[in-house]
Design a protein around this motif. Structure first.
Motif, PDB file in Angstrom:
ATOM      1  N   CYS A   1       6.552  35.135  64.443  1.00 50.42           N
ATOM      2  CA  CYS A   1       6.632  35.428  63.020  1.00 50.42           C
ATOM      3  C   CYS A   1       7.862  34.770  62.387  1.00 50.42           C
TER       4      CYS A   1
ATOM      5  N   THR B   1       7.911  31.698  59.594  1.00 53.92           N
ATOM      6  CA  THR B   1       8.720  31.838  58.373  1.00 53.92           C
ATOM      7  C   THR B   1       9.719  30.698  58.257  1.00 53.92           C
TER       8      THR B   1
ATOM      9  N   LEU C   1       8.645  35.738  52.267  1.00 54.46           N
ATOM     10  CA  LEU C   1       8.489  35.624  53.721  1.00 54.46           C
ATOM     11  C   LEU C   1       9.635  36.292  54.466  1.00 54.46           C
TER      12      LEU C   1
ATOM     13  N   THR D   1       9.207  39.241  57.068  1.00 54.13           N
ATOM     14  CA  THR D   1       9.688  39.083  58.443  1.00 54.13           C
ATOM     15  C   THR D   1      10.661  40.186  58.824  1.00 54.13           C
TER      16      THR D   1
END
Ligand code: ATP
Ligand code: MG
Lengths: 298, 241
Positions: free
Chosen positions: A31, A35, A181, A185
């Protein structure tokens, strides 16, 4: 010394926890990686856009053509006025003679055409005015048109404004996406840490019982987020360094036309890498801090 | 020398349950004290206030010079370092060996390994588990697991050892072993021991001080006492609360 030992043991515990909950840790790392790749793309995009915008802004000129019968006094008048306008960067007067010789140099056909006119110059005197900002273009042109002896005052017909407007929108848009993002995250990381907190409930309980300070209890989790962030930034950094360098070398630094030049890769890619690892680790720590604050009621 | 002083202390849980009502009691250094009473009488609540797992609602609780009621959350660790706690369910970390479980306590306090090792071995030795330092908890019997928990609780030489039904999960024979270890700790290092229990036989045999609770009220405090059944004190409690 004591603090150092606690620190070292916290780091060891965080690595243990990362490997013990490997699937979950991998999910977080992926993840962060995604990002950061997007962050990296938007950094490259917005830096280059800024560079291009600057280049274009250099070309922010209004070209003023003076009427054929303009007098020297009138030229002086407009020059004096230009000097007092504060949104004007610089200006250059180009006489019709200058213009003519320029054109003659440029092509032989034009040179012979001028010769056939036998000294009569059909061209107009002009002033090339550079403004400081795009938003000054229109206003300046309109101001200059008001003079009786000005034939026309023209600029990029909104083209420049449009391009710069689009670039601005791109920059703002990517910044927005990056912020979104980053927020997503940090929540994902805080979830990962939440699960590791629950899986170490007994451990935390015992730590509290035996008198570990709150900092000593929280530290491993914060480190865990930090390490996840660092791991997550490895791939984006490699992609940024190699990807951008290759792109730059392949295109020789130009996109489509010579006007759009790219920012040279060094030290640019290193700055981007630094930003990526900083965002990764800070987001990791923020995520775990959120979780620690919420789920470790100490 | 007084180690614990509790004065006019109340504990009322958020849901309105009065678990401890107007409790006043003092415990000296080196004492061995049983805390008895039927289920729900407030034994665990009393014990939890001593190590600040619960905050008294009212009144004073002083443990080793620390005013527990006024202790801020971030300073609780200072109290915890002065005492050890043992539970019915051992609370061992299943993936760590006996040695690691005991060392864990000292590691989180930041002691150097060179100091941890002798302390851990000494604690394990004093509960008689020298042969099992490398075993995992699931390779041990219940009694042995409880002994690991005791070793962990005493590894930092606490002045006070608090036990909440440490023999609750163990058979009578094993319970006796645990009691022998606790008594040895009490006598050899002058550690104050407070132990909540349901085990009448044990209490009767040991002839120690006994605090008996009923419905949150301390109904008797006897030296060399035994497990007695007291008449209902509901009326007292009503009057007081
Ligand atoms: N966290 C809590 N919230 C609300 N009420 C509680 C809480 N803990 C205990 N109580 C209540 O307080 C009273 C005393 O409970 P406590 O656990 O101290 O009893 P105990 O004497 O230890 O019982 P047992 O012998 O079963 O362990 C009981 O009525 C219980 O239901
Ligand atoms: Mg209880």
């Amino acid at each position: 010394m004591k603090a150092l030992r606690i620190l070292r043991r916290s780091v060891r515990d965080s690595f243990k926890s990362i490997f013990r909950n490997l699937p979950l840790s991998m999910a977080s790392i992926i993840c962060i990686t995604i990002t950061l790749i997007l962050v990296s793309l938007s950094l490259f995009l917005s830096y280059n856009v800024r560079q291009i915008t600057k280049t274009l802004e250099h070309e922010l000129t209004v070209v003023v053509y003076l009427k054929k019968d303009v007098t020297e006094n009138q030229k002086k008048e407009i020059e004096n006025d230009l000097k007092t306008m504060d949104n004007i960067d610089e200006y250059r007067i180009k006489s019709k003679e200058e213009f003519k010789s320029e054109m003659q140099k440029e092509s032989e056909d034009l040179a012979t055409a001028f010769e056939s006119l036998e000294g009569d110059n059909p061209l107009l005197d002009s002033i090339i005015v550079k403004v400081k900002d795009v938003s000054d273009l229109k206003e300046t042109a309109e101001k200059l048109r008001k003079y009786d002896f000005v034939q026309s005052a023209e600029y990029g017909e909104g083209m420049v404004e449009n391009i710069i407007g689009i670039f601005d929108a791109i920059s703002i848009g990517t910044a927005g996406i990056v912020i979104a993002l980053v927020v997503v995250t940090s929540f994902l990381i805080s979830n990962t840490i939440k699960i590791t907190i629950f899986s170490r409930k007994t451990q935390i309980e015992i730590k509290r019982l035996v008198g570990a300070s709150n900092v000593a209890i929280k530290l491993p989790f914060v480190f865990e987020g930090f390490i996840l962030g660092i791991f997550g930034s490895i791939l984006p950094i490699l992609l940024s360094i190699y990807g951008y360098t290759i792109l730059y070398n392949e295109t020789h630094g130009y996109l489509f036309t010579r006007i759009i030049t790219l920012v040279p890769p060094f030290p640019f890619v290193f700055i981007v890498s630094f930003i990526l690892v900083a965002i990764g680790s800070i987001v990791g720590m923020i995520g775990s801090w959120l979780s620690v604050r919420k789920h470790l009621k100490i | 020398m007084r180690l614990i002083k509790v004065e006019h202390t109340y504990k009322i849980y958020k849901n309105g349950t009065t678990a401890i009502a107007d409790l006043s009691v003092s415990i000296d250094k080196g004492e061995f004290v049983f805390v008895i009473g039927p289920t729900g009488s407030g034994k665990s609540t009393f014990i939890k206030m001593l190590y600040r797992e619960e905050k008294p609602t009212n009144g004073q609780v002083i443990v080793g010079g620390i005013d527990v009621a006024k202790l801020r959350n971030s300073k609780v660790y200072k109290l915890r370092r002065k005492l050890g706690v043992v539970f019915q369910d051992f609370k061992l970390l299943p993936k760590l060996t006996v040695y690691e479980n005991v060392a864990f306590a000292l590691e989180t306090l930041g002691l150097p390994n060179s100091e941890i090792r002798p302390k851990v071995l000494k604690a394990i030795d004093s509960v008689g588990l020298k042969e099992k330092t490398r075993n995992l908890p699931n390779e041990l019997s219940g009694g042995e697991q409880q002994r690991v928990a005791i070793a962990r609780a005493i590894v930092n030489d606490p002045k006070l050892l608090i036990c909440d039904e440490p023999t609750g999960n163990l058979d009578p024979e094993t319970s006796k072993e645990i009691m022998n270890i606790l008594e040895k700790i009490n006598q050899e290092s002058d550690t104050t021991i407070i132990m909540a229990t349901h085990d009448k036989e044990l209490v009767n045999k040991m002839k120690k001080r006994v605090l008996a609770f009923e419905n949150g009220v301390l109904v008797s405090d006897t030296k060399k006492g035994s497990y007695k059944v007291h008449e209902s004190t509901k009326d007292i409690k009503k009057k007081r609360s």
